[in-house]
Design a protein around this motif. Structure first.
Motif, PDB file in Angstrom:
ATOM      1  N   PRO A  85      -1.034   8.869  -5.818  1.00 49.98           N
ATOM      2  CA  PRO A  85      -0.903  10.456  -5.190  1.00 49.98           C
ATOM      3  C   PRO A  85      -1.139  11.401  -5.962  1.00 49.98           C
ATOM      4  N   VAL A  86      -1.624  11.581  -6.892  1.00 52.53           N
ATOM      5  CA  VAL A  86      -1.680  13.237  -6.583  1.00 52.53           C
ATOM      6  C   VAL A  86      -2.477  13.201  -8.593  1.00 52.53           C
ATOM      7  N   LYS A  87      -3.489  14.333  -8.429  1.00 54.12           N
ATOM      8  CA  LYS A  87      -3.575  14.444 -10.342  1.00 54.12           C
ATOM      9  C   LYS A  87      -3.717  15.785  -9.839  1.00 54.12           C
ATOM     10  N   TRP A  88      -4.053  16.015 -11.485  1.00 53.76           N
ATOM     11  CA  TRP A  88      -3.786  17.800 -11.243  1.00 53.76           C
ATOM     12  C   TRP A  88      -4.309  18.014 -12.276  1.00 53.76           C
ATOM     13  N   ARG A 129       5.441  18.358  -6.032  1.00 53.52           N
ATOM     14  CA  ARG A 129       6.273  18.739  -6.625  1.00 53.52           C
ATOM     15  C   ARG A 129       5.917  19.201  -8.508  1.00 53.52           C
ATOM     16  N   ALA A 130       6.235  18.029  -8.932  1.00 54.62           N
ATOM     17  CA  ALA A 130       5.522  17.877 -10.663  1.00 54.62           C
ATOM     18  C   ALA A 130       4.459  18.099 -10.866  1.00 54.62           C
ATOM     19  N   ALA A 131       3.080  18.017 -10.087  1.00 48.08           N
ATOM     20  CA  ALA A 131       2.414  18.688 -10.234  1.00 48.08           C
ATOM     21  C   ALA A 131       2.342  20.854 -10.242  1.00 48.08           C
ATOM     22  N   LEU A 132       3.205  20.957  -9.377  1.00 47.79           N
ATOM     23  CA  LEU A 132       3.345  22.178  -9.172  1.00 47.79           C
ATOM     24  C   LEU A 132       3.672  23.053 -10.580  1.00 47.79           C
ATOM     25  N   GLN A 172       0.789  -1.033   0.069  1.00 53.74           N
ATOM     26  CA  GLN A 172       0.315  -0.026   0.225  1.00 53.74           C
ATOM     27  C   GLN A 172       1.114   1.521   0.443  1.00 53.74           C
ATOM     28  N   THR A 173       2.185   1.204   0.590  1.00 56.02           N
ATOM     29  CA  THR A 173       2.563   2.623   0.606  1.00 56.02           C
ATOM     30  C   THR A 173       3.654   2.187  -0.629  1.00 56.02           C
ATOM     31  N   ASP A 174       3.499   1.689  -0.642  1.00 55.06           N
ATOM     32  CA  ASP A 174       4.867   1.749  -2.700  1.00 55.06           C
ATOM     33  C   ASP A 174       3.669   2.387  -3.887  1.00 55.06           C
ATOM     34  N   GLY A 175       2.336   2.421  -3.353  1.00 55.62           N
ATOM     35  CA  GLY A 175       1.221   2.137  -3.880  1.00 55.62           C
ATOM     36  C   GLY A 175       0.170   1.871  -5.224  1.00 55.62           C
ATOM     37  N   ALA A 176       0.579   0.794  -5.078  1.00 54.85           N
ATOM     38  CA  ALA A 176      -0.425  -0.056  -5.622  1.00 54.85           C
ATOM     39  C   ALA A 176      -0.371  -1.775  -4.830  1.00 54.85           C
ATOM     40  N   TYR A 177      -2.028  -1.058  -4.965  1.00 54.14           N
ATOM     41  CA  TYR A 177      -2.445  -3.178  -4.399  1.00 54.14           C
ATOM     42  C   TYR A 177      -3.783  -3.568  -5.397  1.00 54.14           C
ATOM     43  N   GLY A 178      -4.177  -4.564  -4.765  1.00 57.95           N
ATOM     44  CA  GLY A 178      -5.276  -5.361  -5.603  1.00 57.95           C
ATOM     45  C   GLY A 178      -6.771  -5.275  -4.958  1.00 57.95           C
ATOM     46  N   ILE A 190      -4.907  14.978  -3.796  1.00 57.54           N
ATOM     47  CA  ILE A 190      -4.573  14.033  -3.427  1.00 57.54           C
ATOM     48  C   ILE A 190      -4.713  13.275  -2.688  1.00 57.54           C
ATOM     49  N   ASN A 191      -4.599  12.080  -3.340  1.00 59.08           N
ATOM     50  CA  ASN A 191      -5.453  11.499  -2.727  1.00 59.08           C
ATOM     51  C   ASN A 191      -4.952  10.071  -1.372  1.00 59.08           C
ATOM     52  N   THR A 192      -3.448  10.250  -1.803  1.00 62.48           N
ATOM     53  CA  THR A 192      -3.520   9.441  -0.294  1.00 62.48           C
ATOM     54  C   THR A 192      -1.308  10.477  -0.418  1.00 62.48           C
ATOM     55  N   PHE A 193      -1.269   9.419   1.083  1.00 65.57           N
ATOM     56  CA  PHE A 193       0.334  10.200   1.441  1.00 65.57           C
ATOM     57  C   PHE A 193       1.019   8.538   1.179  1.00 65.57           C
ATOM     58  N   ASN A 194       1.857   8.014  -0.132  1.00 68.11           N
ATOM     59  CA  ASN A 194       2.681   6.869  -0.685  1.00 68.11           C
ATOM     60  C   ASN A 194       4.008   7.425  -0.535  1.00 68.11           C
ATOM     61  N   LYS A 195       5.245   6.872  -0.522  1.00 70.51           N
ATOM     62  CA  LYS A 195       6.486   7.289  -0.782  1.00 70.51           C
ATOM     63  C   LYS A 195       6.209   8.165  -2.277  1.00 70.51           C
ATOM     64  N   ASN A 196       5.181   8.075  -3.645  1.00 74.70           N
ATOM     65  CA  ASN A 196       5.770   9.332  -4.401  1.00 74.70           C
ATOM     66  C   ASN A 196       4.507  10.202  -3.817  1.00 74.70           C
ATOM     67  N   THR A 197       4.456  10.756  -3.106  1.00 75.14           N
ATOM     68  CA  THR A 197       3.724  11.718  -2.422  1.00 75.14           C
ATOM     69  C   THR A 197       4.118  13.153  -3.100  1.00 75.14           C
ATOM     70  N   GLY A 198       5.362  13.374  -2.329  1.00 73.12           N
ATOM     71  CA  GLY A 198       5.861  14.610  -2.114  1.00 73.12           C
ATOM     72  C   GLY A 198       6.693  15.146  -3.644  1.00 73.12           C
TER      73      GLY A 198
END
Length: 451
Positions: free
Chosen positions: A184-187, A210-213, A89-95, A198-206
């Motif tokens: 984790p992020v859509k813009w 920054r990429a969204a901005l 889940q923290t890696d950002g993918a699960y079934g 921001i949907n969740t805070f996994n290891k890729n969110t930060g």
């Protein structure tokens, strides 16, 4: 004989720890050892006399689970399967179906559906109860058993029976399982306003924020009028990612502090110079499903006068869980600290109070929808400065701003009233000269300051 061997094993363990804990043993309460002796007696009786044979591993895990469940809702023992699931889940993918669930008095209760998942698209809501899976009653089972049954091969169907408070009868919803690839992020950009969801805070969110901005700047060919940061139905996640997200919108100042058992056990986290959002007006959207890391970000931006927080009171999870490895495959998730916003507020139980309360009137069930929050969970940590806001939440006086019906708004093309209200607020602030922005917030709102 079994009783003798078990007592011997316990004694050997205790002796092995003597060099490290001599002082603690000398000061230990004799009653504790009597209680441990009683525990061993119960263990042996169950092991030898229970109607069905139960293996020792099951009994020991049950004892550990029971001990941690007596503490708070967020401390738990992770066996090999749980440990793997957490990492996934923290890696950002699960079934599965895209649901965050809890167990309440034997019933599986939905905390929040994750956006853009089968559960979300089917209209499942926080506070719904799942009573049957494919017609089989799951009440009274464990949470792990229910989660296992909801997961399965992508593309396979599962039928959920839902009990929704406020409705007379249960209803069935058939969902098709998917491999949940959490973005984790859509813009997007609307009317020169950047919307960052921001949907969740996994290891890729930060990194994704920054990429969204940067993407928003590129899309508008410069700088937008402002930003809407959507944290609704965000169940939280990793503390370090909440700090990274807060840092992206702040040029200086504290983001969050965490405080442990001892008075001097305090860690503070600060923003580094450089506001990637250019000090432009911001609205942060929260609701009852915004929890933990989402509340850290909302609280930081609110306390630092960087954003107007809008929507509904958040979930109210103000505790920090530390993952303590026990072996290569198991770990202890233990509540080790409480976190506080820059002004010293604990959101435990109370949550983040929006500067402007905006109900989601495009949801026809919003008035009757149950409010599921941290304070509703059994054995939740108590906030010593707790304030009862139930009278305010239940205020039924009509507000002319929110008098429209869901049907009327739909005809106007408004599918999400809270987001629409936030966009209009930014448009008002974004067309105001920077020196006047601090005084341009709607009545009752926070002041958005140019940094």
């Amino acid at each position: 004989m079994a009783r003798f061997l078990l007592r011997s094993a316990l004694l050997v363990s205790a002796v092995a720890l003597v060099p490290a804990v001599t002082t603690a043993i000398a000061a230990a309460d004799v009653q504790t050892y009597r209680d441990l002796d009683q525990f061993m007696s119960v263990f042996e009786r169950v092991r030898s006399e229970y109607v069905d044979k139960v293996d020792d591993k099951t009994l020991i895990k049950g004892a550990i689970d029971g001990m941690l469940a007596s503490l708070d809702p967020h401390s738990s023992y992770l066996d090999a399967r749980d440990f793997t699931n957490l990492k996934t889940q923290t890696d950002g993918a699960y079934g599965g179906l895209g649901l965050t669930v809890s167990l309440e008095d034997g019933a599986v209760k939905i905390i929040t559906p994750t956006e853009d998942t089968p559960a979300f698209r089917a209209g499942l809501k926080a506070g719904d109860y799942i009573t049957h899976l494919d017609g089989v009653l799951i009440y009274g089972g464990t949470l792990d058993e229910a989660v296992d049954k909801m997961r399965g091969a992508a593309g396979t169907p599962v039928r959920l029976t839902i009990v929704r408070p406020g409705r007379d009868k249960p209803f069935d919803v058939t969902l098709r399982r998917e491999v949940i690839q959490l973005k984790p992020v859509k813009w997007e950009v609307k009317n020169r306003v950047g919307i960052i969801n921001i949907n969740t805070f996994n290891k890729n969110t930060g990194e994704a924020v920054r990429a969204a901005l940067a993407g928003i700047d590129k899309a508008v060919g410069g700088q937008p009028l402002g930003y809407v940061i959507d944290l609704r139905s965000n169940p939280g996640g990793l503390l370090d990612q909440a700090i990274e997200v807060g840092d992206a919108f702040l040029d200086r100042g504290e983001i969050v502090s965490q405080r442990g058992r001892e008075k001097n056990d305090i860690e503070r986290y600060y923003a580094r110079p450089g506001d990637l959002s250019h000090g432009l007006p911001m609205v942060v959207l929260v609701d009852a499903g915004s929890a933990s890391a989402a509340e850290i970000v909302a609280g930081a931006l609110q306390d630092q006068k960087r954003a107007i927080v809008m929507g509904e009171k958040s979930f109210g999870k103000g505790s920090v869980q530390t993952l303590l490895p026990l072996s290569d495959e198991t770990a202890l998730r233990l509540t080790t600290a409480r976190y506080f916003t820059p002004s010293g507020r604990s959101v435990q139980e109370g949550g983040i109070q929006p500067d402007i309360l905006v109900p989601q009137i495009t949801d026809p069930d919003y008035k009757d929808k149950p409010r599921l929050r941290e304070a509703d969970l059994r054995r939740h940590l108590i906030n010593e400065a707790k304030v009862d806001d139930s009278v305010l939440e239940d205020d039924t006086k009509p507000d002319p701003r929110f008098a429209a019906t869901a049907e009327a708004l739909k005809k106007q093309g408004v599918e999400d009233f809270q987001l629409d209200y936030a966009l209009k607020t930014i448009l008002r602030l974004g067309t105001t000269p920077p020196a006047k922005v601090a005084n341009a917030a709607p009545a009752g709102g926070a002041k958005a300051a140019k940094r």
